[in-house]
Design a protein around this motif. Structure first.
Motif: not given
Ligand code: CO
Length: 171
Positions: A48, A91-92, A134-135, A138
């Motif tokens: 990210q 999510c960012l 979630h991470e 990614h």
């Molecule tokens: Co995220």
């Protein structure tokens, strides 16, 4: 450190396994933790911020004032999982989008710490388990929006298209 926004193609590339543990990695993790607090997140994965490594940071409190839950996980792998549950996620990298995602409720995760030592993290709270899943996604180039039900996908479709238009306008 800047958080990449969907549909930046770097986000789909995920991360490579970490093989070198040293001051540079620790520095990267520290900067990611700072970026996470600055953006108001509870977790952040290296892809990210444009770093293609299997590295993630998290703090379920999301608060600099309570850093007791702060964790840095290198090369994390889910080794046990239990129960399924839907809950809301954001999510960012997807500003303005919240959606219901089905996740495992309890997890055990094997990972390496910043010294390259094998560790396990038991996630018995659904919120922590959710953040970790979630991470980890990614790190594989998977987004929470990939895991939505058809109805939820349809509901956030317009917002995703908006982000795609904004990305094109910036490029
Ligand atoms: Co995220």
């Amino acid at each position: 450190m800047e958080v990449l926004i969907y549909p930046d193609p770097v986000l789909r590339r995920g991360g490579q396994p970490i093989t070198e543990f040293g001051p540079a990695l620790r520095e990267t993790a520290d900067r990611m933790i700072e970026a996470m607090y600055e953006e108001g997140g509870v977790g952040l994965a290296a892809p990210q911020v444009g770093i293609e490594l299997k590295l993630l940071v998290l703090n379920p409190s999301g608060s600099k004032d309570d850093r007791s839950g702060e964790r840095v996980l290198c090369n994390p792998k889910i080794v046990r999982k239990k129960g399924r549950e839907f809950d809301e996620e954001g999510c960012l990298s997807f500003p303005g989008i919240q959606a219901e995602v089905e996740r495992w409720v309890e997890l055990t995760v094997a990972y390496l710490d910043l010294d390259g030592k094998e560790q396990t993290l038991k996630c018995e709270e659904a919120w922590l388990a959710r953040i970790v899943q979630h991470e980890i996604d990614h790190l594989e180039g998977v987004f929470f929006t990939d895991r939505l039900t058809a109805a939820e996908k349809l509901r956030v479709k317009a917002k995703l298209l908006e982000l795609e238009d904004e990305y094109k306008a910036r490029a």
